[in-house]
Design an enzyme around this catalytic site. Structure first.
Site, PDB file in Angstrom:
ATOM      1  N   SER A 243       4.112  25.636 -31.643  1.00 30.25           N
ATOM      2  CA  SER A 243       4.353  26.792 -32.476  1.00 30.25           C
ATOM      3  C   SER A 243       2.997  27.373 -33.377  1.00 30.25           C
ATOM      4  O   SER A 243       2.169  26.321 -33.667  1.00 30.25           O
ATOM      5  CB  SER A 243       5.162  26.366 -33.586  1.00 30.25           C
ATOM      6  OG  SER A 243       6.650  26.246 -33.388  1.00 30.25           O
TER       7      SER A 243
ATOM      8  N   HIS B  20       6.304  31.700 -30.581  1.00 32.47           N
ATOM      9  CA  HIS B  20       6.347  31.345 -29.145  1.00 32.47           C
ATOM     10  C   HIS B  20       6.536  32.325 -28.179  1.00 32.47           C
ATOM     11  O   HIS B  20       7.411  33.155 -28.225  1.00 32.47           O
ATOM     12  CB  HIS B  20       7.797  30.309 -28.892  1.00 32.47           C
ATOM     13  CG  HIS B  20       7.402  28.942 -29.444  1.00 32.47           C
ATOM     14  ND1 HIS B  20       7.210  28.019 -28.882  1.00 32.47           N
ATOM     15  CD2 HIS B  20       7.585  28.531 -30.709  1.00 32.47           C
ATOM     16  CE1 HIS B  20       6.996  26.730 -29.529  1.00 32.47           C
ATOM     17  NE2 HIS B  20       7.521  27.289 -30.698  1.00 32.47           N
TER      18      HIS B  20
ATOM     19  N   HIS C 176      13.470  25.243 -27.419  1.00 30.77           N
ATOM     20  CA  HIS C 176      13.973  23.826 -28.321  1.00 30.77           C
ATOM     21  C   HIS C 176      15.368  23.717 -28.249  1.00 30.77           C
ATOM     22  O   HIS C 176      16.144  24.457 -28.034  1.00 30.77           O
ATOM     23  CB  HIS C 176      13.468  23.991 -29.925  1.00 30.77           C
ATOM     24  CG  HIS C 176      12.098  24.542 -30.001  1.00 30.77           C
ATOM     25  ND1 HIS C 176      11.697  25.724 -29.875  1.00 30.77           N
ATOM     26  CD2 HIS C 176      10.932  23.814 -30.141  1.00 30.77           C
ATOM     27  CE1 HIS C 176      10.364  25.632 -29.970  1.00 30.77           C
ATOM     28  NE2 HIS C 176      10.028  24.559 -30.039  1.00 30.77           N
TER      29      HIS C 176
ATOM     30  N   TYR D 201      17.388  23.086 -30.698  1.00 26.97           N
ATOM     31  CA  TYR D 201      18.031  23.498 -31.829  1.00 26.97           C
ATOM     32  C   TYR D 201      18.397  25.033 -31.338  1.00 26.97           C
ATOM     33  O   TYR D 201      19.211  25.574 -32.261  1.00 26.97           O
ATOM     34  CB  TYR D 201      17.318  23.663 -33.164  1.00 26.97           C
ATOM     35  CG  TYR D 201      15.772  24.220 -33.068  1.00 26.97           C
ATOM     36  CD1 TYR D 201      15.843  25.627 -33.040  1.00 26.97           C
ATOM     37  CD2 TYR D 201      14.870  23.413 -33.042  1.00 26.97           C
ATOM     38  CE1 TYR D 201      14.595  26.301 -33.354  1.00 26.97           C
ATOM     39  CE2 TYR D 201      13.479  24.168 -33.204  1.00 26.97           C
ATOM     40  CZ  TYR D 201      13.556  25.491 -33.150  1.00 26.97           C
ATOM     41  OH  TYR D 201      12.201  26.079 -33.130  1.00 26.97           O
ATOM     42  N   GLU D 202      17.570  25.844 -30.554  1.00 28.81           N
ATOM     43  CA  GLU D 202      18.197  27.128 -30.053  1.00 28.81           C
ATOM     44  C   GLU D 202      19.429  27.030 -29.591  1.00 28.81           C
ATOM     45  O   GLU D 202      19.829  28.325 -28.981  1.00 28.81           O
ATOM     46  CB  GLU D 202      16.901  27.662 -29.116  1.00 28.81           C
ATOM     47  CG  GLU D 202      15.722  27.952 -30.004  1.00 28.81           C
ATOM     48  CD  GLU D 202      14.375  28.419 -28.999  1.00 28.81           C
ATOM     49  OE1 GLU D 202      14.785  29.783 -28.692  1.00 28.81           O
ATOM     50  OE2 GLU D 202      13.511  27.877 -28.781  1.00 28.81           O
TER      51      GLU D 202
ATOM     52  N   ALA E 102       3.454  21.662 -33.026  1.00 28.01           N
ATOM     53  CA  ALA E 102       3.076  21.803 -34.646  1.00 28.01           C
ATOM     54  C   ALA E 102       4.077  20.665 -35.244  1.00 28.01           C
ATOM     55  O   ALA E 102       5.119  20.473 -34.729  1.00 28.01           O
ATOM     56  CB  ALA E 102       3.323  23.014 -35.128  1.00 28.01           C
TER      57      ALA E 102
ATOM     58  N   MET F  90      10.078  19.020 -33.528  1.00 30.37           N
ATOM     59  CA  MET F  90      11.489  19.381 -33.013  1.00 30.37           C
ATOM     60  C   MET F  90      11.286  19.626 -31.311  1.00 30.37           C
ATOM     61  O   MET F  90      12.033  20.462 -30.904  1.00 30.37           O
ATOM     62  CB  MET F  90      11.999  20.779 -33.623  1.00 30.37           C
ATOM     63  CG  MET F  90      12.187  20.230 -35.131  1.00 30.37           C
ATOM     64  SD  MET F  90      12.742  21.941 -35.978  1.00 30.37           S
ATOM     65  CE  MET F  90      12.283  21.362 -37.589  1.00 30.37           C
ATOM     66  N   SER F  91      10.139  19.118 -30.899  1.00 36.97           N
ATOM     67  CA  SER F  91       9.996  19.385 -29.452  1.00 36.97           C
ATOM     68  C   SER F  91       9.297  18.095 -29.011  1.00 36.97           C
ATOM     69  O   SER F  91       9.626  16.887 -29.331  1.00 36.97           O
ATOM     70  CB  SER F  91       8.987  20.337 -29.257  1.00 36.97           C
ATOM     71  OG  SER F  91       7.701  20.071 -29.730  1.00 36.97           O
TER      72      SER F  91
ATOM     73  N   ASN G  91       1.969  20.587 -41.800  1.00 36.67           N
ATOM     74  CA  ASN G  91       2.231  20.523 -43.363  1.00 36.67           C
ATOM     75  C   ASN G  91       2.563  18.906 -43.452  1.00 36.67           C
ATOM     76  O   ASN G  91       2.678  18.078 -42.636  1.00 36.67           O
ATOM     77  CB  ASN G  91       3.767  21.191 -43.528  1.00 36.67           C
ATOM     78  CG  ASN G  91       4.760  20.590 -42.497  1.00 36.67           C
ATOM     79  OD1 ASN G  91       4.922  21.031 -41.308  1.00 36.67           O
ATOM     80  ND2 ASN G  91       5.667  19.807 -43.020  1.00 36.67           N
TER      81      ASN G  91
ATOM     82  N   HIS H 207       8.609  27.685 -42.198  1.00 36.03           N
ATOM     83  CA  HIS H 207       7.952  27.957 -40.806  1.00 36.03           C
ATOM     84  C   HIS H 207       7.019  28.817 -40.900  1.00 36.03           C
ATOM     85  O   HIS H 207       5.934  28.744 -40.024  1.00 36.03           O
ATOM     86  CB  HIS H 207       8.983  28.917 -39.842  1.00 36.03           C
ATOM     87  CG  HIS H 207       8.785  29.037 -38.483  1.00 36.03           C
ATOM     88  ND1 HIS H 207       8.171  27.824 -37.907  1.00 36.03           N
ATOM     89  CD2 HIS H 207       8.318  29.914 -37.715  1.00 36.03           C
ATOM     90  CE1 HIS H 207       8.125  28.364 -36.438  1.00 36.03           C
ATOM     91  NE2 HIS H 207       7.986  29.629 -36.404  1.00 36.03           N
TER      92      HIS H 207
HETATM   93  N1  HPA Z   1       9.282  18.658 -39.859  1.00 35.49           N
HETATM   94  C1  HPA Z   1       9.778  18.860 -38.384  1.00 35.49           C
HETATM   95  N2  HPA Z   1       9.331  19.700 -37.666  1.00 35.49           N
HETATM   96  C2  HPA Z   1       8.127  20.266 -37.750  1.00 35.49           C
HETATM   97  C3  HPA Z   1       7.656  20.103 -39.078  1.00 35.49           C
HETATM   98  C4  HPA Z   1       8.308  19.240 -40.102  1.00 35.49           C
HETATM   99  O1  HPA Z   1       7.674  18.978 -41.222  1.00 35.49           O
HETATM  100  N3  HPA Z   1       6.431  20.783 -39.331  1.00 35.49           N
HETATM  101  C5  HPA Z   1       6.355  21.209 -37.871  1.00 35.49           C
HETATM  102  N4  HPA Z   1       7.363  21.052 -37.282  1.00 35.49           N
END
Ligand code: HPA
Length: 286
Positions: free
Chosen positions: A33, A64, A86, A88-89, A116, A217-218, A241, A255
Site C-alpha cells: 500500500s 494498489h 488481500h 480481507y477482500e 505497509a 494484512m499481507s 503508523n 488507511h
Molecule cells: N495494522 C495492521 N495493518 C496495517 C497497519 C496496522 O496498524 N498499518 C498498515 N497496515
C-alpha cells in the site's frame, strides 16, 4: 471465478506473460500500500494490467494499482507486482498466491516482498523501514494456510521447512547497502493478520507479547508460498503508523495515514532496492 489451480494453469499464465514481454527477469518484487510509485523507477517497462492477465486477481483497495511492470531497475531485469490482493477482500488463498506460482513458472527465483505495516515495536517511527527477519503467520496458524489442500510435489514439498524463510544472504546484503546509504534499517518480526479492521489496543499488546515488531494484512502467505516453491524470499515493511497500544488516547489508525507514509517510505525503499540490485552478485544465487 476459478479458484483451484494446477501446475498447468501456472504454466499457461506464465507463457501468456512471456509472450507480452521481451524480458526474462529472475527477480520479482511485490509492492504494498502506498508504495506503487516504486514501479515508476523501472526503465523501459512492459506493463501488463492484471485485468488482461488470465485468472489474475484484481485488487479493490485504493493504493494498489494492479499492474505487472517488467523492465530494468539499476541495470537488472525485474518483474514488479504493482499492487496485490488481500485475504480481507474475500479472495481465497489460492487466488492470493496465484501470482507467486505463476512467477515461479515464469522463471523467477528471488522474491522481494514489501508492505505497509503498523509499528508494534515502540522504537519504530512512521516512515521507518524494517527488514523482515522472520514472521508469524497468525492467520496460517489458526488454520488458513496457503499450502492446505492437495500438494503437487513438483511445485514443492508437503511439509516445507521455514527455519530459513527470509534469505540470510539477501538480508545481509540489505543491511550492508542500508549501512552504506546511512539508512536506519530495523530488523524485526512481521505478524500477518487478516484485517481489514485495525487492531484493538489489547490486540496490539498481544502481538507485542508474542514477539511482533510490525504487523499488517499481507506478505506472510506470499512468503510461505514462494519459499515452498523454492524461491529465495526477502521482505521489507514500511512503517506507516504506530499501532495503538493503549485505550483512551484519542489516537486513531487510518488507511489515509498508511498511504501518506508511503511518500516517506518509497524514496528510501527505491534507494535501498536499487542499491541492492547494483550489488546483487554479492548475494549467492539459490
Ligand atoms: N495494522 C495492521 N495493518 C496495517 C497497519 C496496522 O496498524 N498499518 C498498515 N497496515
Amino acid at each position: 471465478m476459478k479458484n483451484q489451480f494446477s501446475r498447468q494453469d501456472y504454466e499457461r499464465i506464465a507463457a501468456f506473460i512471456a509472450e507480452r514481454t521481451r524480458y526474462r527477469p529472475r527477480v520479482a518484487m511485490v509492492l504494498g500500500s502506498g508504495l506503487s510509485p516504486l514501479a515508476d523507477a523501472v526503465a523501459n517497462a512492459d506493463s501488463l494490467p492484471y485485468a488482461e492477465i488470465p485468472d489474475f486477481p484484481l485488487s479493490s483497495v485504493i493504493g494498489h494499482a494492479g499492474c505487472l511492470v517488467i523492465g530494468e531497475l539499476a541495470g537488472r531485469e525485474v518483474m514488479i507486482m504493482q499492487g496485490r490482493v488481500h485475504y480481507y477482500e474475500g479472495y481465497p488463498l489460492e487466488q492470493i498466491t496465484l501470482p507467486l506460482r505463476v512467477m515461479r513458472a515464469f522463471g523467477i527465483d528471488t522474491l522481494i516482498l514489501t508492505n505497509a505495516a503498523g509499528g508494534l515495536n515502540p522504537a519504530y517511527q512512521p516512515g521507518d523501514v524494517m527488514l523482515i527477519e522472520d514472521q508469524i503467520n497468525l492467520v496460517g496458524m489458526i488454520g488458513h494456510n496457503p499450502l492446505m489442500g492437495p500438494n503437487d510435489a513438483a511445485l514443492g514439498p508437503r511439509f516445507p521447512n521455514l527455519s530459513d524463510l527470509y534469505d540470510r544472504g539477501l538480508r545481509q546484503l540489505a543491511l550492508s547497502v542500508a549501512a552504506a546509504q546511512g539508512l536506519t534499517l530495523h530488523r524485526g518480526v512481521y505478524v500477518g493478520l487478516a484485517g481489514p479492521a485495525f487492531e484493538t489496543p489489547a490486540e496490539v499488546r498481544f502481538l507485542r507479547m508474542i514477539g511482533g515488531d510490525a504487523t499488517g494484512m499481507s506478505t506472510t502467505n506470499e512468503a510461505v508460498t514462494a519459499r515452498h516453491s523454492g524461491m529465495r524470499v526477502l521482505g521489507f515493511s514500511g512503517i506507516s503508523n504506530a499501532a495503538i497500544a493503549a485505550i483512551d488516547t484519542d489516537q486513531e489508525a487510518s488507511h489515509e495515514e498508511v498511504l501518506a507514509a508511503g511518500a516517506l517510505i518509497t524514496p528510501r525503499l527505491i534507494a535501498l532496492l536499487q542499491g541492492m540490485l547494483a550489488r546483487w552478485d554479492e548475494a549467492a544465487s539459490p
